[in-house]
Design an enzyme around this catalytic site. Structure first.
Site, PDB file in Angstrom:
ATOM      1  N   LYS A 179     -10.710  11.381   3.893  1.00 59.36           N
ATOM      2  CA  LYS A 179      -9.295  11.172   4.136  1.00 59.36           C
ATOM      3  C   LYS A 179      -8.590  12.520   4.209  1.00 59.36           C
ATOM      4  O   LYS A 179      -9.067  13.456   3.565  1.00 59.36           O
ATOM      5  CB  LYS A 179      -8.628  10.299   3.072  1.00 59.36           C
ATOM      6  CG  LYS A 179      -9.009  10.560   1.611  1.00 59.36           C
ATOM      7  CD  LYS A 179      -8.791  11.862   0.921  1.00 59.36           C
ATOM      8  CE  LYS A 179      -7.510  12.551   0.787  1.00 59.36           C
ATOM      9  NZ  LYS A 179      -7.594  13.816  -0.010  1.00 59.36           N
ATOM     10  N   TYR A 219      -2.596   9.115  -1.221  1.00 63.07           N
ATOM     11  CA  TYR A 219      -3.037   8.135  -2.221  1.00 63.07           C
ATOM     12  C   TYR A 219      -1.913   7.155  -2.556  1.00 63.07           C
ATOM     13  O   TYR A 219      -2.153   5.964  -2.771  1.00 63.07           O
ATOM     14  CB  TYR A 219      -3.519   8.830  -3.503  1.00 63.07           C
ATOM     15  CG  TYR A 219      -4.883   9.460  -3.353  1.00 63.07           C
ATOM     16  CD1 TYR A 219      -6.033   8.684  -3.454  1.00 63.07           C
ATOM     17  CD2 TYR A 219      -5.031  10.819  -3.102  1.00 63.07           C
ATOM     18  CE1 TYR A 219      -7.287   9.243  -3.300  1.00 63.07           C
ATOM     19  CE2 TYR A 219      -6.276  11.393  -2.948  1.00 63.07           C
ATOM     20  CZ  TYR A 219      -7.409  10.599  -3.049  1.00 63.07           C
ATOM     21  OH  TYR A 219      -8.649  11.157  -2.890  1.00 63.07           O
TER      22      TYR A 219
END
Ligand code: NAD
Length: 371
Positions: free
Chosen positions: A139, A224
């Site tokens: 990510k 996140y």
């Protein structure tokens, strides 16, 4: 090393793992355990970018039964030598960034796990797809939605899987909160709070270089809270507002965000209020509130142990090594067509990138941005 103090802090908060029969046996912190390779299919993975996180992934994969490191891609010959001896990788399975397209002729490798700086995920992912291998990208899967879409298109065209390293999507306490929300145990959810941040060190690292990072804290750690807001609330946001604070203009240059507060509006009426920062430590907290109950997780996305409680009490699932479960599950997704509880495919990665694009636009214009 990246956010070392945060990681050390998180590692210090260790609770004794409870033996619970319904949690898979793999994934303890014993990296030296020799793997028993399963009778079923094993995903043979080449790791690209042998930096700090790749080392963690490789150690964790030593406990995997369904996934195995069979190749490496690196621009540094000394790292290749080191990894070859540590993980028993033959010379013919070692590549550099110039020649890794030749991986297409290598029957020992099924997938490439890209763990390079963010801006390289998509261009390298496109090359891996063209070589006919499955792509696992760290990510964020790209540095904007267009970049992410390019990798999705290339993987579709090549007929290979594209997965994103969203390790929290396999974490037992996180999955329990998601189960409770789906079962209606929180009632109508109207609020989520996500706080993601740490104090970044070395001003010369790639994470503070827009060309390689694609941005700043948002790309690295703020994601996140974005991803968490989506899986905790269980809907896709329809609007974004965002405000940036920058105190250190020398360290955080143009296009590299230091601190952004952002709000996401969801179709069911819920709002997420989040903070992404490279200037404060101890920010790793999720809070979900419904009219019948709540969930609070802190730490919520660090390497663990994740800790949390709900209105029903403490979440007691044992700690498992996130990267071990992730690779076991990804093996089953790729080789056996398993559907994960929370998706980790390219479309999932793209949703976060579209929100990041919208957050940066909201910061720039000062306006509410519809998604
Ligand atoms: P790192 O700097 O420790 O490692 C990056 C690696 O990429 C190095 O080995 C470096 O040599 C290599 N590299 C290849 N081309 C490069 C180039 N042009 N410039 C600089 N380095 C180059 O970084 P890291 O912490 O391992 O992060 C790598 C990726 O993993 C990032 O995308 C990050 O977001 C992701 N990450 C994910 C998690 C997670 O929990 N899922 C945790 C940490 C990092």
């Amino acid at each position: 090393m990246k956010n070392q103090s945060r990681r050390v802090f998180l590692q210090k908060i260790s609770t004794a793992a409870l033996a619970m029969p319904f949690v898979p046996a793999y994934g303890n912190e014993n990296y030296s355990k020799s793997p028993d390779i399963s009778d079923g299919p094993v995903l043979r993975v080449a790791i690209m970018g042998l930096g700090s996180y790749a080392n963690r992934v490789a150690r964790s994969m030593q406990s995997c039964k369904k996934a195995k490191i069979t190749g490496i891609i690196s621009g540094t010959p000394s790292k290749i030598k080191d990894w070859q001896s540590k993980y028993d990788i033959p010379e013919k399975n070692c590549y550099n960034y110039e020649n890794f397209d030749e991986i297409k002729n290598n029957p020992d490798i099924d997938a490439v796990y890209i763990i390079t700086p963010n801006a390289l995920h998509s261009p390298y992912g496109v090359r891996v797809a063209k070589a006919g291998k499955h792509v696992i990208s760290e990510k964020p899967m790209g540095i904007n939605a267009k970049d992410g879409q390019a990798m999705i298109d290339a993987c579709k065209q090549a007929g290979v899987h594209l997965l994103v390293g969203y390790r929290m999507h396999f974490e037992p306490k996180t999955l329990e909160v998601i189960r409770m929300r789906k079962a209606g145990e929180f009632g109508k959810v109207l609020f989520f709070q996500g706080q993601s941040g740490f104090i970044i060190g070395d001003p010369n690292q790639w994470r503070l270089n827009k060309a390689l990072a694609g941005g700043g804290a948002m790309m690295d750690i703020g994601i996140y809270s974005i991803n968490g807001a989506r899986y905790m609330i269980g809907e896709e946001p329809i609007w974004v507002t965002a405000q940036e604070t920058k105190n250190d203009h020398k360290k955080f240059k143009e296009g590299v965000d230091e601190t952004i507060q952002f709000q996401l509006g969801f179709p069911g009426g819920a709002v997420a209020s989040c903070l992404s920062t490279y200037s404060m430590n101890n920010l790793d907290r999720f809070f979900l509130n419904g009219d019948k109950g709540f969930a609070e997780m802190q730490p919520s996305t660090g390497y663990g142990p994740i800790m949390g409680r709900t209105h029903k009490g403490e979440l007691t699932f044992p700690h498992v090594t996130h990267q071990t479960i992730q690779m076991e599950e990804m093996s089953e997704i790729i080789l056996q067509g398993k559907q994960p509880e929370v998706p980790v495919d390219g479309e999932e990665g793209l949703k976060d990138l579209k929100i990041i694009d919208a957050i940066y636009l909201a910061v720039k214009t000062g306006k509410k941005v519809n998604i």
